[in-house]
Design a protein around this motif. Structure first.
Motif, PDB file in Angstrom:
ATOM      1  N   ASN A   1     -32.706 -16.547 -63.350  1.00 50.97           N
ATOM      2  CA  ASN A   1     -33.671 -16.897 -64.396  1.00 50.97           C
ATOM      3  C   ASN A   1     -34.722 -17.864 -63.858  1.00 50.97           C
ATOM      4  OD1 ASN A   1     -35.000 -17.245 -66.789  1.00 50.97           O
ATOM      5  ND2 ASN A   1     -33.462 -18.606 -67.672  1.00 50.97           N
ATOM      6  N   CYS A   2     -35.536 -17.346 -62.971  1.00 49.53           N
ATOM      7  CA  CYS A   2     -36.621 -18.122 -62.384  1.00 49.53           C
ATOM      8  C   CYS A   2     -37.914 -17.519 -62.894  1.00 49.53           C
ATOM      9  CB  CYS A   2     -36.550 -18.024 -60.868  1.00 49.53           C
ATOM     10  SG  CYS A   2     -37.992 -18.731 -60.073  1.00 49.53           S
ATOM     11  N   GLY A   3     -38.895 -18.370 -63.147  1.00 41.09           N
ATOM     12  CA  GLY A   3     -40.178 -17.861 -63.635  1.00 41.09           C
ATOM     13  C   GLY A   3     -40.967 -17.140 -62.577  1.00 41.09           C
ATOM     14  N   GLY A   4     -40.426 -17.126 -61.357  1.00 47.70           N
ATOM     15  CA  GLY A   4     -41.155 -16.471 -60.272  1.00 47.70           C
ATOM     16  C   GLY A   4     -40.922 -14.972 -60.246  1.00 47.70           C
ATOM     17  N   ARG A   5     -39.827 -14.522 -59.703  1.00 45.57           N
ATOM     18  CA  ARG A   5     -39.555 -13.114 -59.376  1.00 45.57           C
ATOM     19  C   ARG A   5     -40.468 -12.716 -58.229  1.00 45.57           C
ATOM     20  NH1 ARG A   5     -36.989 -12.030 -64.276  1.00 45.57           N
ATOM     21  NH2 ARG A   5     -36.131 -14.059 -64.512  1.00 45.57           N
ATOM     22  N   CYS A   6     -40.020 -12.999 -57.031  1.00 44.04           N
ATOM     23  CA  CYS A   6     -40.879 -12.816 -55.871  1.00 44.04           C
ATOM     24  C   CYS A   6     -40.372 -11.667 -55.016  1.00 44.04           C
ATOM     25  CB  CYS A   6     -40.895 -14.090 -55.043  1.00 44.04           C
ATOM     26  SG  CYS A   6     -41.278 -15.507 -56.068  1.00 44.04           S
ATOM     27  N   LEU A   7     -41.272 -11.207 -54.155  1.00 47.63           N
ATOM     28  CA  LEU A   7     -40.905 -10.133 -53.249  1.00 47.63           C
ATOM     29  C   LEU A   7     -40.043 -10.717 -52.131  1.00 47.63           C
ATOM     30  CD1 LEU A   7     -41.328  -7.115 -52.758  1.00 47.63           C
ATOM     31  CD2 LEU A   7     -43.223  -7.713 -51.266  1.00 47.63           C
ATOM     32  N   ILE A   8     -38.802 -10.242 -52.072  1.00 46.63           N
ATOM     33  CA  ILE A   8     -37.872 -10.680 -51.027  1.00 46.63           C
ATOM     34  C   ILE A   8     -37.725  -9.512 -50.062  1.00 46.63           C
ATOM     35  CG2 ILE A   8     -35.495 -11.399 -50.541  1.00 46.63           C
ATOM     36  CD1 ILE A   8     -36.942 -13.440 -52.217  1.00 46.63           C
ATOM     37  N   LYS A   9     -38.163  -9.704 -48.844  1.00 47.76           N
ATOM     38  CA  LYS A   9     -38.023  -8.632 -47.849  1.00 47.76           C
ATOM     39  C   LYS A   9     -36.790  -8.932 -47.000  1.00 47.76           C
ATOM     40  CE  LYS A   9     -41.878  -7.534 -45.776  1.00 47.76           C
ATOM     41  NZ  LYS A   9     -43.162  -7.851 -45.092  1.00 47.76           N
TER      42      LYS A   9
ATOM     43  N   ARG B   1     -45.249 -14.542 -53.069  1.00 44.61           N
ATOM     44  CA  ARG B   1     -44.444 -15.104 -51.983  1.00 44.61           C
ATOM     45  C   ARG B   1     -43.243 -15.897 -52.513  1.00 44.61           C
ATOM     46  NH1 ARG B   1     -49.732 -16.267 -49.997  1.00 44.61           N
ATOM     47  NH2 ARG B   1     -49.523 -18.442 -50.612  1.00 44.61           N
ATOM     48  N   ALA B   2     -42.144 -15.749 -51.808  1.00 46.79           N
ATOM     49  CA  ALA B   2     -40.903 -16.435 -52.203  1.00 46.79           C
ATOM     50  C   ALA B   2     -40.999 -17.926 -51.912  1.00 46.79           C
ATOM     51  CB  ALA B   2     -39.724 -15.834 -51.444  1.00 46.79           C
ATOM     52  N   CYS B   3     -40.315 -18.713 -52.721  1.00 44.68           N
ATOM     53  CA  CYS B   3     -40.246 -20.155 -52.504  1.00 44.68           C
ATOM     54  C   CYS B   3     -39.080 -20.460 -51.560  1.00 44.68           C
ATOM     55  CB  CYS B   3     -40.068 -20.880 -53.833  1.00 44.68           C
ATOM     56  SG  CYS B   3     -38.392 -20.750 -54.492  1.00 44.68           S
ATOM     57  N   LEU B   4     -38.827 -21.738 -51.365  1.00 47.62           N
ATOM     58  CA  LEU B   4     -37.759 -22.113 -50.426  1.00 47.62           C
ATOM     59  C   LEU B   4     -36.390 -21.602 -50.880  1.00 47.62           C
ATOM     60  CD1 LEU B   4     -37.135 -25.976 -50.751  1.00 47.62           C
ATOM     61  CD2 LEU B   4     -38.286 -24.634 -52.443  1.00 47.62           C
ATOM     62  N   ARG B   5     -36.187 -21.499 -52.203  1.00 44.48           N
ATOM     63  CA  ARG B   5     -34.895 -20.975 -52.682  1.00 44.48           C
ATOM     64  C   ARG B   5     -34.743 -19.513 -52.262  1.00 44.48           C
ATOM     65  NH1 ARG B   5     -36.877 -23.838 -57.694  1.00 44.48           N
ATOM     66  NH2 ARG B   5     -37.813 -21.882 -58.319  1.00 44.48           N
ATOM     67  N   GLY B   6     -35.821 -18.774 -52.450  1.00 45.58           N
ATOM     68  CA  GLY B   6     -35.787 -17.358 -52.114  1.00 45.58           C
ATOM     69  C   GLY B   6     -35.512 -17.126 -50.643  1.00 45.58           C
ATOM     70  N   ARG B   7     -36.022 -18.011 -49.827  1.00 50.93           N
ATOM     71  CA  ARG B   7     -35.842 -17.820 -48.382  1.00 50.93           C
ATOM     72  C   ARG B   7     -34.457 -18.260 -47.916  1.00 50.93           C
ATOM     73  NH1 ARG B   7     -41.764 -17.675 -46.174  1.00 50.93           N
ATOM     74  NH2 ARG B   7     -42.853 -17.611 -48.145  1.00 50.93           N
ATOM     75  N   SER B   8     -33.717 -18.858 -48.832  1.00 50.57           N
ATOM     76  CA  SER B   8     -32.361 -19.297 -48.449  1.00 50.57           C
ATOM     77  C   SER B   8     -31.291 -18.401 -49.064  1.00 50.57           C
ATOM     78  CB  SER B   8     -32.126 -20.733 -48.920  1.00 50.57           C
ATOM     79  OG  SER B   8     -31.875 -20.761 -50.308  1.00 50.57           O
ATOM     80  N   TYR B   9     -31.670 -17.256 -49.616  1.00 51.81           N
ATOM     81  CA  TYR B   9     -30.700 -16.412 -50.337  1.00 51.81           C
ATOM     82  C   TYR B   9     -29.549 -15.924 -49.449  1.00 51.81           C
ATOM     83  CZ  TYR B   9     -33.353 -15.853 -54.734  1.00 51.81           C
ATOM     84  OH  TYR B   9     -33.971 -16.053 -55.943  1.00 51.81           O
ATOM     85  N   ARG B  10     -29.740 -15.923 -48.115  1.00 53.74           N
ATOM     86  CA  ARG B  10     -28.615 -15.480 -47.269  1.00 53.74           C
ATOM     87  C   ARG B  10     -27.419 -16.416 -47.436  1.00 53.74           C
ATOM     88  NH1 ARG B  10     -28.748 -14.915 -41.629  1.00 53.74           N
ATOM     89  NH2 ARG B  10     -30.380 -16.488 -41.461  1.00 53.74           N
TER      90      ARG B  10
ATOM     91  N   THR C   1     -41.028 -25.573 -60.747  1.00 50.64           N
ATOM     92  CA  THR C   1     -40.406 -24.655 -61.710  1.00 50.64           C
ATOM     93  C   THR C   1     -40.784 -23.206 -61.420  1.00 50.64           C
ATOM     94  OG1 THR C   1     -40.597 -26.414 -63.332  1.00 50.64           O
ATOM     95  CG2 THR C   1     -40.044 -24.243 -64.169  1.00 50.64           C
ATOM     96  N   ILE C   2     -41.980 -22.980 -60.963  1.00 54.28           N
ATOM     97  CA  ILE C   2     -42.529 -21.643 -60.637  1.00 54.28           C
ATOM     98  C   ILE C   2     -42.701 -20.787 -61.900  1.00 54.28           C
ATOM     99  CG2 ILE C   2     -42.446 -19.604 -59.161  1.00 54.28           C
ATOM    100  CD1 ILE C   2     -42.379 -22.166 -57.491  1.00 54.28           C
ATOM    101  N   PHE C   3     -43.930 -20.647 -62.310  1.00 57.47           N
ATOM    102  CA  PHE C   3     -44.274 -19.770 -63.441  1.00 57.47           C
ATOM    103  C   PHE C   3     -45.159 -18.663 -62.888  1.00 57.47           C
ATOM    104  CE2 PHE C   3     -42.764 -23.127 -66.025  1.00 57.47           C
ATOM    105  CZ  PHE C   3     -42.674 -22.702 -67.339  1.00 57.47           C
TER     106      PHE C   3
HETATM  107  S1  SF4 Z   1     -38.119 -16.809 -54.492  1.00 55.41           S
HETATM  108 FE1  SF4 Z   1     -38.148 -18.753 -55.579  1.00 55.41          FE
HETATM  109  S2  SF4 Z   1     -39.822 -18.580 -57.068  1.00 55.41           S
HETATM  110 FE2  SF4 Z   1     -39.325 -16.510 -56.342  1.00 55.41          FE
HETATM  111  S3  SF4 Z   1     -37.826 -15.691 -57.803  1.00 55.41           S
HETATM  112 FE3  SF4 Z   1     -36.626 -16.592 -56.131  1.00 55.41          FE
HETATM  113  S4  SF4 Z   1     -36.258 -18.707 -56.789  1.00 55.41           S
HETATM  114 FE4  SF4 Z   1     -37.920 -17.921 -58.072  1.00 55.41          FE
END
Ligand code: SF4
Length: 794
Positions: free
Chosen positions: A63-71, A98-107, A236-238
């Motif tokens: 439940n993030c306001g972003g929803r970014c492209l994760i490659k 673009r993904a934020c730092l959380r997105g880049r740590s999903y591994r 927060t990322i909207f």
């Molecule tokens: S990458 Fe970051 S901003 Fe994008 S959906 Fe994931 S947590 Fe949200």
């Protein structure tokens, strides 16, 4: 410098600017850094090979306001690297996602060794966290039998799925599929509101008749002044807010931040920070209104034409004299003029700064006041929301390109097809924050408690007896007053059976009777959409098979549906992947410009492109005769007759105004607990997700912000462990001493996992140990930033 020249100097494309401005023939020569930056295109393709890595695009459905492209870069079936959107185009009409730092740590999320690996049943006391491994067959059989037993004994209103947002996907999240299964088998107790936005979603429609306020974000490049009021999109990322705020700044907009904290958004974007005490926003807004009205900076024509309630000449019928906004501000009834000097004593911002803020907002035309959701998560949050709607109307900034109809900001100009739902035969919902009330005394709850769907005089047919908590931590960690909530959950005579499905052993998961290992979004299909602000949809695509014995909620609920005899109706013959494809194909039928399924699989994302901004309420302003506001009066209701008729004028006034709260700076309780405590959404977590992610721990420690003056009084030094307490509990947390927070206020980032020691003291810094279960008056929403505490060095 004209706005044209300012934008020319920015990265805005010529084509876009010409369409928006109406300028048609001025030749422009582009070049420079902004253009060169994107000269090297890199395609995103599911089948693309890069040193034997296959790149599969997907998207996080937390439940993030972003929803970014994760490659995801997959090698030998394993994700070895994550990159993000590096599309050639990164323009006003098509920004990179673009993904934020959380997105880049999903591994470190998907391959975390602490994932739940197999189904378990509770063997100790509820909440103790002691479990024993069982098979999926036993788990489903137990859930089936308990669901049947409880339904037979108490009826369908005893069945409830708690608010849960760990999987906020669009097609097959547990919360969605629970509703479908229960609706097919007799019904359930539903909920309305969210933990994030209850006050604004309930209050905003009293002004405009809808919560779909704001405009598309690209309109911000036309703003002269943008006020981020309790809005911190850097963390927060909207959707694409940060992209457009930067472009607006490059185009010459001034950006002000009103906030108790000098936030990351303030550091990155703001020209000036206007610090105020929490819960006092309306005192500041009232004084701004005073300055604007007395200095005749208001847009009188706009008010007279489009609004009701701003002065005594524009009031609904049968309202006594002296109830208009102007009368309140000038003190005609209570004898108190709402001057900047009056407000300074309450909100702490100096009177001259209040005058500056009011004048700048009223005179910079157009100007946008963007409110985040933090200010409304207060006991008087409804007032804060409606106060902002009044300021936008007072200055004629509604329905204008570069202005902003303040309020909920639920404006969206894109959508995808919705998966068909089954109507709940019971048709009753409670405010989601009041589920603990519905456990302890649900049968006493009526419409006065915000319950919807009951007839006059009716109460809920049953207390909650069965809970499904699927991908959620609001069963404990994200709810108010953790200690009280834990006591309610521990009592097995109240809730008789709890099913939890999650990726990790969260503080909420410890209260399960049956605990199921959920897969992650890397192991299933779904569709991801940003929170309103963002013209794109992403395919959340399966990258890996289920790890360990995990299953998606859709998969195990299908097993339960089979036992309950409704499998075919439940799945309609489709897997999650089939549903994702269905959404893409149905959307394409409605909107031929939408991507095909094959394109979505390959590119991962569909980006809509618009030639010009879409302005909220543009029609209502340009042609009011044919397009009235959807309010009872057809106008912007500064005074709401509906609120007046509730006859609770102190707590729920008909015009927004400052109301001192029980745990605010004007409270008697400050003698015992002198510090206000607020939370915030920290860049290192998405709500409570990633609290156990080691990379995120490095990116941001869990620590409490304390102003230097307050620290000195308590002999606290940077890094000391402090005890934070009130009547509800005690938290231990390291201290960060900073002047980026106003004196008298401490801030603890929300989402840390409750970790009590043997004395019941939380040792992780979990803010909800200190927050209340009492809801706000109108929305019955959570007021999790309204707290008084004391801090001591340990
Ligand atoms: S990458 Fe970051 S901003 Fe994008 S959906 Fe994931 S947590 Fe949200």
């Amino acid at each position: 410098m004209s706005i044209f020249e300012k934008i020319k100097e920015s990265s805005v494309s010529r084509r876009t600017f010409l369409k928006w401005s109406g300028v048609s023939a001025t030749p422009i020569v582009f070049g420079g850094v902004a253009t060169k930056k994107y000269l090297k295109p890199k395609a995103v393709a599911a089948t693309q090979k890069d040193d034997e890595e296959t790149i599969i695009p997907t998207c996080g459905t937390t439940n993030c306001g972003g929803r970014c492209l994760i490659k995801t870069h997959v090698k030998d079936g394993k994700i070895v690297r994550i990159t993000t959107d590096d599309a050639e185009e990164d323009s006003l009409i098509c920004p990179q996602i673009r993904a934020c730092l959380r997105g880049r740590s999903y591994r470190k999320f998907v391959y975390n060794p602490n994932r739940l690996k197999y189904p378990m049943k509770r063997v100790g006391k509820r909440g103790e966290g002691k479990f024993e491994r069982i098979s999926w067959d036993e788990a489903i059989d137990t859930i089936y039998k308990e669901t049947k037993r409880i339904t037979d004994k108490y009826g369908p209103a005893s069945r409830y799925s708690t608010y849960a947002s760990g999987n906020w996907g669009g097609i097959a999240s547990g919360r969605t599929m629970f509703k479908k299964l229960m609706a097919l088998t007799g019904g359930y107790l539903g909920y309305h509101n969210t933990y994030s936005s209850a006050q604004t979603s309930n209050a905003t429609p009293y002004t405009y008749g809808t919560g779909a306020t704001g405009s598309s974000l690209d309109s911000l490049v036309n703003s002269k002044l943008i006020i981020l009021w309790g809005h911190n999109p850097a963390e927060t990322i909207f959707g694409t807010s940060n992209f457009y705020l930067k472009r607006a700044k490059e185009a010459g907009a001034k950006i002000y931040v009103v906030d108790p904290r000098y936030t990351n958004s303030g550091i990155g974007l703001a020209d000036e920070w206007f610090p105020i005490r929490p819960t006092t926003d309306n005192a500041l807004m009232d004084a701004m209104t005073y300055v604007i009205l007395t200095e005749k900076l208001h847009d009188k024509d706009f008010l007279d034409k489009y609004c009701i309630g701003h002065d005594e000449d524009h009031m609904p019928e049968n309202i006594p004299e002296g109830e208009s906004l102007e009368s309140y501000i000038l003190g005609k009834k209570d004898g108190i003029e709402k001057t900047p000097e009056w407000a300074e004593k309450i909100c702490g911002l100096p009177a001259n700064k209040i005058r500056q803020l009011a004048r700048d907002y009223a005179m910079a035309k157009p100007a946008a006041l963007l409110q985040g959701y933090g200010p409304q998560r207060h006991m008087n949050g409804e007032q804060i929301v409606r106060g902002a709607t009044v300021l936008a109307s007072l200055t004629g900034n509604v329905g204008k390109n570069g202005g902003w109809a303040s309020g909920q900001g639920g404006f969206s100009r894109t959508s995808v097809a919705s998966v068909p739902q089954v109507e709940n035969p019971l048709g009753i919902t409670i405010p989601c924050f009041l589920w603990t009330d519905a456990v302890t005394h649900g049968t006493e709850m009526s419409a006065d408690d915000g319950v919807r769907g009951l007839k006059d005089g009716e109460t809920l047919p049953s207390n909650i007896k069965l809970i499904f908590n699927l991908a959620g931590n609001a069963l404990l960690n994200q709810h108010g007053d953790i200690n009280e909530t834990a006591k309610i959950l521990e009592d097995e005579s109240l809730v008789e059976f709890i099913v939890v499905s999650d990726v990790f052993m969260t503080p909420s998961a410890k209260f399960a009777d049956i605990l199921l290992p959920s897969n992650t979004f890397f192991e299933r299909h779904d569709i991801g959409l940003p929170w309103g602000y963002g013209d794109y949809a992403i395919l959340s695509q399966k990258v890996s098979e289920n790890l360990y014995e995990s299953k998606s909620d859709y998969e195990w609920l299908t097993l339960l549906a089979e036992k309950m005899g409704v499998k075919d109706k439940f799945t309609e013959g489709k897997t999650e992947k089939d549903w994702a494809r269905w959404v893409v194909e149905e959307t394409k039928k409605q909107d031929p410009s939408f991507s095909t399924w094959e394109q979505m699989q390959k590119n991962g994302i569909h980006k809509w492109k618009f030639d010009k901004p879409t302005i909220g309420f543009e029609k209502q302003i340009s042609d009011p005769e044919n397009n009235p506001f959807p309010t009872p009066s057809g106008k912007i209701e500064i005074f709401s007759k509906d609120l007046w008729d509730m006859d609770n004028h102190e707590e729920i006034p008909a015009i927004p105004k400052h109301i001192a709260v029980g745990e605010g700076p004007e409270s008697e309780l400050t003698k015992k607990y002198p510090l206000q405590m607020i939370g915030w959404h920290y860049k290192r977590r998405c709500h409570s997700i990633h609290d156990n992610n080691p990379w995120m721990e490095e990116a941001g420690k869990q620590e409490m912000w304390v102003n230097e003056m307050d620290a000195q009084k308590r002999n606290l030094k940077d890094g000391d462990i402090a005890k934070v307490f009130n009547d509800r509990g005690v938290v231990q947390i390291p201290v960060k001493i900073t002047n980026k927070i106003v004196p008298g206020v401490v801030a603890i980032p929300q989402g840390a996992w409750y970790t009590p020691n043997k004395d019941g003291i939380d040792t992780r810094g979990s803010i909800n140990v200190l927050t209340t279960l009492k809801p706000s008056p109108l929305a019955k929403g959570n007021p999790q930033h309204t707290n008084l505490v004391e801090v001591e060095k340990i």
